[in-house]
Write a protein that holds these residues in place. Structure first.
Motif, PDB file in Angstrom:
ATOM      1  N   ARG A   1       0.797   2.286 -11.099  1.00  0.00           N
ATOM      2  CA  ARG A   1       0.400   3.647 -10.588  1.00  0.00           C
ATOM      3  C   ARG A   1      -0.835   3.691  -9.769  1.00  0.00           C
ATOM      4  NH1 ARG A   1       1.787   8.475 -14.541  1.00  0.00           N
ATOM      5  NH2 ARG A   1       1.701   9.576 -12.284  1.00  0.00           N
ATOM      6  N   ASP A   2      -1.546   2.709  -9.676  1.00  0.00           N
ATOM      7  CA  ASP A   2      -2.874   2.802  -8.977  1.00  0.00           C
ATOM      8  C   ASP A   2      -2.470   2.522  -7.608  1.00  0.00           C
ATOM      9  OD1 ASP A   2      -4.274   3.130 -11.101  1.00  0.00           O
ATOM     10  OD2 ASP A   2      -4.776   0.982 -11.365  1.00  0.00           O
ATOM     11  N   VAL A   3      -3.272   3.451  -6.702  1.00  0.00           N
ATOM     12  CA  VAL A   3      -3.174   3.346  -5.410  1.00  0.00           C
ATOM     13  C   VAL A   3      -4.094   2.144  -4.896  1.00  0.00           C
ATOM     14  CG1 VAL A   3      -3.780   4.496  -3.161  1.00  0.00           C
ATOM     15  CG2 VAL A   3      -2.643   5.893  -4.744  1.00  0.00           C
ATOM     16  N   VAL A   4      -3.259   1.204  -4.200  1.00  0.00           N
ATOM     17  CA  VAL A   4      -4.328   0.079  -3.695  1.00  0.00           C
ATOM     18  C   VAL A   4      -4.380   0.142  -2.073  1.00  0.00           C
ATOM     19  CG1 VAL A   4      -3.237  -1.555  -5.491  1.00  0.00           C
ATOM     20  CG2 VAL A   4      -2.096  -1.273  -3.451  1.00  0.00           C
ATOM     21  N   THR A   5      -5.448  -0.816  -1.621  1.00  0.00           N
ATOM     22  CA  THR A   5      -5.568  -0.880  -0.540  1.00  0.00           C
ATOM     23  C   THR A   5      -5.331  -2.282   0.254  1.00  0.00           C
ATOM     24  OG1 THR A   5      -7.853  -1.934  -0.959  1.00  0.00           O
ATOM     25  CG2 THR A   5      -7.838   0.519  -0.775  1.00  0.00           C
ATOM     26  N   VAL A   6      -5.215  -2.227   1.595  1.00  0.00           N
ATOM     27  CA  VAL A   6      -5.030  -3.520   2.410  1.00  0.00           C
ATOM     28  C   VAL A   6      -6.080  -4.555   1.474  1.00  0.00           C
ATOM     29  CG1 VAL A   6      -4.912  -4.754   4.574  1.00  0.00           C
ATOM     30  CG2 VAL A   6      -3.873  -2.321   4.322  1.00  0.00           C
ATOM     31  N   GLU A   7      -7.223  -4.331   1.648  1.00  0.00           N
ATOM     32  CA  GLU A   7      -8.063  -5.176   1.215  1.00  0.00           C
ATOM     33  C   GLU A   7      -7.942  -5.770  -0.116  1.00  0.00           C
ATOM     34  OE1 GLU A   7      -8.853  -2.414   2.726  1.00  0.00           O
ATOM     35  OE2 GLU A   7      -9.567  -3.241   4.513  1.00  0.00           O
ATOM     36  N   GLN A   8      -7.513  -4.845  -1.022  1.00  0.00           N
ATOM     37  CA  GLN A   8      -7.089  -5.343  -2.591  1.00  0.00           C
ATOM     38  C   GLN A   8      -5.865  -6.345  -2.399  1.00  0.00           C
ATOM     39  OE1 GLN A   8      -7.405  -1.187  -4.068  1.00  0.00           O
ATOM     40  NE2 GLN A   8      -7.889  -2.168  -5.834  1.00  0.00           N
ATOM     41  N   VAL A   9      -5.017  -5.962  -1.581  1.00  0.00           N
ATOM     42  CA  VAL A   9      -3.862  -6.965  -1.607  1.00  0.00           C
ATOM     43  C   VAL A   9      -4.106  -8.123  -1.173  1.00  0.00           C
ATOM     44  CG1 VAL A   9      -1.349  -7.350  -0.419  1.00  0.00           C
ATOM     45  CG2 VAL A   9      -2.123  -4.882  -1.257  1.00  0.00           C
ATOM     46  N   VAL A  10      -4.905  -8.235   0.118  1.00  0.00           N
ATOM     47  CA  VAL A  10      -5.047  -9.574   0.659  1.00  0.00           C
ATOM     48  C   VAL A  10      -6.044 -10.334  -0.243  1.00  0.00           C
ATOM     49  CG1 VAL A  10      -4.549  -8.845   2.986  1.00  0.00           C
ATOM     50  CG2 VAL A  10      -6.728  -8.830   2.497  1.00  0.00           C
ATOM     51  N   ASN A  11      -6.910  -9.741  -0.982  1.00  0.00           N
ATOM     52  CA  ASN A  11      -7.775 -10.303  -1.692  1.00  0.00           C
ATOM     53  C   ASN A  11      -7.293 -10.810  -3.285  1.00  0.00           C
ATOM     54  OD1 ASN A  11     -10.010 -10.719   0.065  1.00  0.00           O
ATOM     55  ND2 ASN A  11     -10.340  -8.387  -0.284  1.00  0.00           N
TER      56      ASN A  11
ATOM     57  N   VAL B   1       0.767  -1.510  -0.049  1.00  0.00           N
ATOM     58  CA  VAL B   1       0.101   0.039   0.148  1.00  0.00           C
ATOM     59  C   VAL B   1       0.934   1.482   0.015  1.00  0.00           C
ATOM     60  CG1 VAL B   1      -1.556   1.241   1.183  1.00  0.00           C
ATOM     61  CG2 VAL B   1      -1.912  -1.164   1.007  1.00  0.00           C
ATOM     62  N   ALA B   2       1.905   1.100   0.796  1.00  0.00           N
ATOM     63  CA  ALA B   2       2.812   2.389   0.766  1.00  0.00           C
ATOM     64  C   ALA B   2       3.688   2.699  -0.479  1.00  0.00           C
ATOM     65  CB  ALA B   2       3.833   2.092   2.148  1.00  0.00           C
ATOM     66  N   ALA B   3       4.041   1.328  -1.110  1.00  0.00           N
ATOM     67  CA  ALA B   3       4.561   1.844  -2.187  1.00  0.00           C
ATOM     68  C   ALA B   3       3.876   2.284  -3.189  1.00  0.00           C
ATOM     69  CB  ALA B   3       5.233   0.363  -2.667  1.00  0.00           C
ATOM     70  N   SER B   4       2.723   1.793  -3.374  1.00  0.00           N
ATOM     71  CA  SER B   4       1.570   2.229  -4.365  1.00  0.00           C
ATOM     72  C   SER B   4       1.277   3.747  -4.173  1.00  0.00           C
ATOM     73  CB  SER B   4       0.316   1.367  -4.073  1.00  0.00           C
ATOM     74  OG  SER B   4      -0.661   1.711  -3.072  1.00  0.00           O
ATOM     75  N   HIS B   5       1.202   4.359  -2.898  1.00  0.00           N
ATOM     76  CA  HIS B   5       1.072   5.765  -2.663  1.00  0.00           C
ATOM     77  C   HIS B   5       1.969   6.525  -3.340  1.00  0.00           C
ATOM     78  CE1 HIS B   5      -2.565   6.345   0.133  1.00  0.00           C
ATOM     79  NE2 HIS B   5      -2.303   5.147   0.163  1.00  0.00           N
ATOM     80  N   HIS B   6       3.322   5.939  -3.410  1.00  0.00           N
ATOM     81  CA  HIS B   6       4.610   6.667  -3.945  1.00  0.00           C
ATOM     82  C   HIS B   6       4.510   6.628  -5.389  1.00  0.00           C
ATOM     83  CE1 HIS B   6       6.663   5.796   0.127  1.00  0.00           C
ATOM     84  NE2 HIS B   6       5.843   6.938   0.117  1.00  0.00           N
ATOM     85  N   ALA B   7       4.098   5.340  -5.852  1.00  0.00           N
ATOM     86  CA  ALA B   7       4.253   4.870  -7.347  1.00  0.00           C
ATOM     87  C   ALA B   7       3.183   5.876  -8.068  1.00  0.00           C
ATOM     88  CB  ALA B   7       4.003   3.672  -7.729  1.00  0.00           C
ATOM     89  N   GLN B   8       2.171   6.219  -7.522  1.00  0.00           N
ATOM     90  CA  GLN B   8       1.169   7.247  -7.979  1.00  0.00           C
ATOM     91  C   GLN B   8       1.829   8.352  -8.694  1.00  0.00           C
ATOM     92  OE1 GLN B   8      -1.920   9.066  -5.889  1.00  0.00           O
ATOM     93  NE2 GLN B   8      -0.881   8.864  -3.960  1.00  0.00           N
ATOM     94  N   HIS B   9       2.963   9.054  -8.235  1.00  0.00           N
ATOM     95  CA  HIS B   9       3.698  10.064  -8.575  1.00  0.00           C
ATOM     96  C   HIS B   9       4.592   9.813  -9.657  1.00  0.00           C
ATOM     97  CE1 HIS B   9       1.138  12.215  -5.585  1.00  0.00           C
ATOM     98  NE2 HIS B   9       1.868  11.172  -4.608  1.00  0.00           N
TER      99      HIS B   9
END
Lengths: 388, 132
Positions: free
Chosen positions: A184-194, A169-177
Motif C-alpha cells: 500500500r505504500d506509494v513508490v517513486t520512479v527512483e525507488q523502482v529503478v533502484n 508508480v501509478a499502481a501504487s498510487h491506487h493501492a494506497q486506497h
C-alpha cells in the motif's frame, strides 16, 4: 452472430485474503463463488454453467463442480494461463447467447504465496509439452521470459527503465486506497529503478506480487440481469488469440492483443479513445506497455512515453488503469491475474470502486490480459463492458 | 567471468527429436528444414510449422548467430543468461549465453555455438552460445 448485449456480469467478488495458510485451494474457489453469487443476489441452485482453468483442483471443471455440488448444463475449462477468466466471460456470453445456460459461474483461486511458487523459478509445464525439452533446461522462468521482451522493447524503441517504473508508480498510487492490497505504500520512479535487478532489465518493483487468494464472476442472461438489484453491466465485445515463436520467426515487440483487441473493439463498436477505464494485466511493468500499444491506446513503440508522468493514475492521467492496485501492488492470486482485472473493471463500471480512484461516469470499460509467457507463447483476451 | 555454473537439466528426448540429441553428442548442431516450403524452423519438429508438410529433414548448421534479446538472472543462486539467438541464415532460438562476463552482453552481439553438458549419465549436451 455476436455476444454484444447477450449477457451481463451480475456478480463479482475478490476474496479478501492475500495469505491463506489455513485454507485449501478448493475452499478458496468455493468461498469466492459464494461471494460472487451473494453479490449478484443469486444462489448456487441458480447456477447452470461453470467455468474454471488450470488452477482449479481436480480433472478440468469436475473437481470443483462436484465440491460445490452444482447442477450444470454447460462446462468449460479453457486454460490460456492468467487471462483465462477474461476468455471465460466471453465463452459464458457465447453459451448464454446460444441458450446453453443462463447463469454462468467463473472461479479462480490459488495459494502460491503459502506454497512458495514465484515467477523466478523455472516451471515445468508438462514433460511432454513440445517445447519443454528445448526450453526447460535453459532456466526459462516467468520473469526472464518477460524481461527479454523488455530488453528488446528498449533496444527497438528506446524505452527506459524510468518509463516502465511509471506503471508501478501509478499502481501504487491506487493501492494506497485499497485496504486489502498487499503493498500500500506509494513508490517513486527512483525507488523502482533502484530496487534490486531480478532479471535484467526488470527490477523487483517491476514485478507483480505473489499472493494467495481467489475471485469469482457471475455472468447471466439479460432476462435474469433485469430481475437483480445490481447495476446492469453488459458484455459489449470480446476477443481472444494467442501468439508463439512462429516457428523461429520470433518477434518480441508485440503480443496477442494485436488480434484480440481489434476483435473486441469491432464487436463492441467502440474505439480505444472511448474507453473510460482499463484493467490491463500487469504481471510486470513491461506487460502493460506492450499491451497498451497493441490495444491501440498509443502507437507501437510509444508505450513508454504513454505511461510516463502519471498518465495511468486515476484523476491525473488520460487512461486510469488498475485502480485496485493491480497485480503489481494489490493481488495476483494463483499467479493468474485475469479475474481481478475483470472484477475491478466491473467495480468501475458500477461506480463501486474506492471513491479516491473511481473514474467519473465510467460507463465503458475494458479488461485485457496475457496468459503464459509473453516471451515465448501466450494467450491474450480482451473484454469490453458497458453500464446500461 | 561468471561464478558457479548452473546445473543444466537433461532434455527429455523423444522419438521425434532423438536424431538431434544423438548428433549433439557428436558435436553436430542440426536444424530441421522443410523439403516442401524450403524454410528451416526452431524448435525442431517432424511437421513443418510454416506449411504443415510432413516432409522435413535435418541439416547441419555451423552455429553462428546474433543475440536477438537477452536477460541475466541477476539474483539466481548461480547467475545465468537466457537469450534468443538468431542463427545465421536461420530461425531464432531460445538458448543461454555462457562462459562470459554477463554484464557485457548486448542485443546485436555475434555469438557462436557451444555444447554444454547436462545432468545425468549419458545425457546429451545442450546447444548454447558464447560471444564470438
Amino acid at each position: 452472430m455476436t455476444i454484444k448485449g447477450k449477457a451481463y456480469i451480475a456478480g463479482a467478488f475478490e476474496h479478501p485474503t492475500r495469505l491463506a495458510k489455513d485454507k485449501s485451494v478448493a475452499q478458496l474457489h468455493a468461498e469466492s463463488a459464494a461471494g460472487a453469487l451473494r453479490d449478484a443476489g443469486l444462489t448456487k441452485d441458480d447456477v447452470d454453467g461453470y467455468f474454471c482453468a488450470g488452477d482449479a483442483p481436480g480433472l478440468g471443471p469436475l473437481g470443483m463442480a462436484d465440491y460445490m455440488n452444482l447442477k450444470l448444463k454447460h462446462l468449460d475449462s479453457t486454460d490460456v494461463g492468467g487471462c483465462s477468466y477474461i476468455s471465460h466471460v466471453s465463452h459464458a456470453a457465447q453459451a448464454i447467447a446460444m441458450g446453453k445456460c443462463k447463469v454462468a459461474l467463473i472461479t479462480l483461486a490459488g495459494r502460491p504465496r503459502s506454497e512458495g511458487h514465484s515467477g523466478a523459478t523455472p516451471r515445468m509445464r508438462g514433460a511432454d509439452a513440445p517445447d519443454t525439452q528445448w526450453e526447460f533446461p535453459l532456466g526459462i522462468a516467468t520473469v526472464n521470459a518477460y524481461a527479454m521482451v523488455a530488453a528488446r522493447h528498449m533496444y527497438e524503441f528506446g524505452t527506459t527503465s524510468e518509463q516502465l517504473a511509471w506503471v508501478k508508480v501509478a499502481a501504487s498510487h491506487h493501492a494506497q486506497h485499497n485496504p486489502h492490497a498487499m503493498l500500500r505504500d506509494v513508490v517513486t520512479v527512483e525507488q523502482v529503478v533502484n530496487s534490486p535487478l531480478i532479471a535484467t532489465p526488470l527490477h523487483r518493483l517491476d514485478c507483480c506480487v505473489v499472493s494467495d487468494g481467489g475471485g469469482a464472476l457471475v455472468v447471466v442472461h439479460p432476462d435474469i440481469a433485469k430481475t437483480l438489484k445490481r447495476p446492469m453491466i453488459k458484455v459489449l465485445g470480446a476477443g481472444e488469440s494467442m501468439k508463439g515463436q512462429m516457428g523461429g520467426a520470433v518477434d518480441l515487440t508485440y503480443s496477442a492483443a494485436v488480434r484480440s483487441g481489434p476483435m473486441a473493439f469491432s464487436e463492441a463498436g467502440v474505439k480505444p479513445s472511448d474507453i473510460k477505464y482499463a484493467s490491463i494485466y500487469d504481471s510486470f511493468t513491461i506487460t502493460v506497455v506492450v499491451q497498451l500499444e497493441d490495444l491501440g491506446f498509443c502507437e507501437k513503440g510509444k508505450g513508454g512515453a504513454f505511461v510516463a508522468d502519471g498518465n495511468l493514475i486515476s484523476g491525473v492521467g488520460k487512461l486510469p488503469f488498475n485502480t485496485d492496485g493491480g497485480g503489481l501492488c494489490n493481488n495476483h492470486p494463483a499467479n493468474r491475474g485475469g479475474i481481478t482485472k475483470v472484477i475491478e473493471a466491473v467495480r468501475q463500471a458500477r461506480g463501486e470502486a474506492h471513491p479516491a480512484v473511481q473514474v467519473k461516469n465510467a460507463d465503458l470499460v475494458l479488461a485485457h490480459g496475457t496468459g503464459g509467457l509473453l516471451g515465448s507463447r501466450h494467450g491474450g483476451a480482451t473484454l469490453i463492458l458497458e453500464r446500461e | 567471468m561468471a561464478g558457479k555454473e548452473r546445473a543444466i537439466p537433461a532434455p527429455g528426448v523423444n522419438p521425434e527429436t532423438e536424431v538431434f540429441w544423438n548428433a549433439a553428442k557428436e558435436g553436430k548442431f542440426l536444424l530441421r528444414s522443410c523439403d516442401d516450403c524450403g524454410k528451416s524452423h526452431w524448435y525442431p519438429r517432424a511437421v513443418c510449422p510454416h506449411c504443415l508438410s510432413e516432409k522435413t529433414s535435418w541439416h547441419e548448421h555451423k552455429g553462428g548467430g546474433t543475440i536477438y534479446s537477452v536477460s541475466v538472472m541477476a539474483r539466481a543462486p548461480e547467475v545465468y543468461a537466457v537469450a534468443y539467438v538468431t542463427l545465421d541464415g536461420g530461425p531464432t532460438m531460445m538458448t543461454n549465453i555462457v562462459d562470459c562476463d554477463f554484464s557485457t552482453l548486448k542485443i546485436g552481439q555475434k555469438v557462436k555455438l557451444v555444447f554444454k553438458p547436462t545432468q545425468g549419465e549419458g545425457a546429451p549436451p545442450f546447444p548454447m552460445f558464447t560471444p564470438a
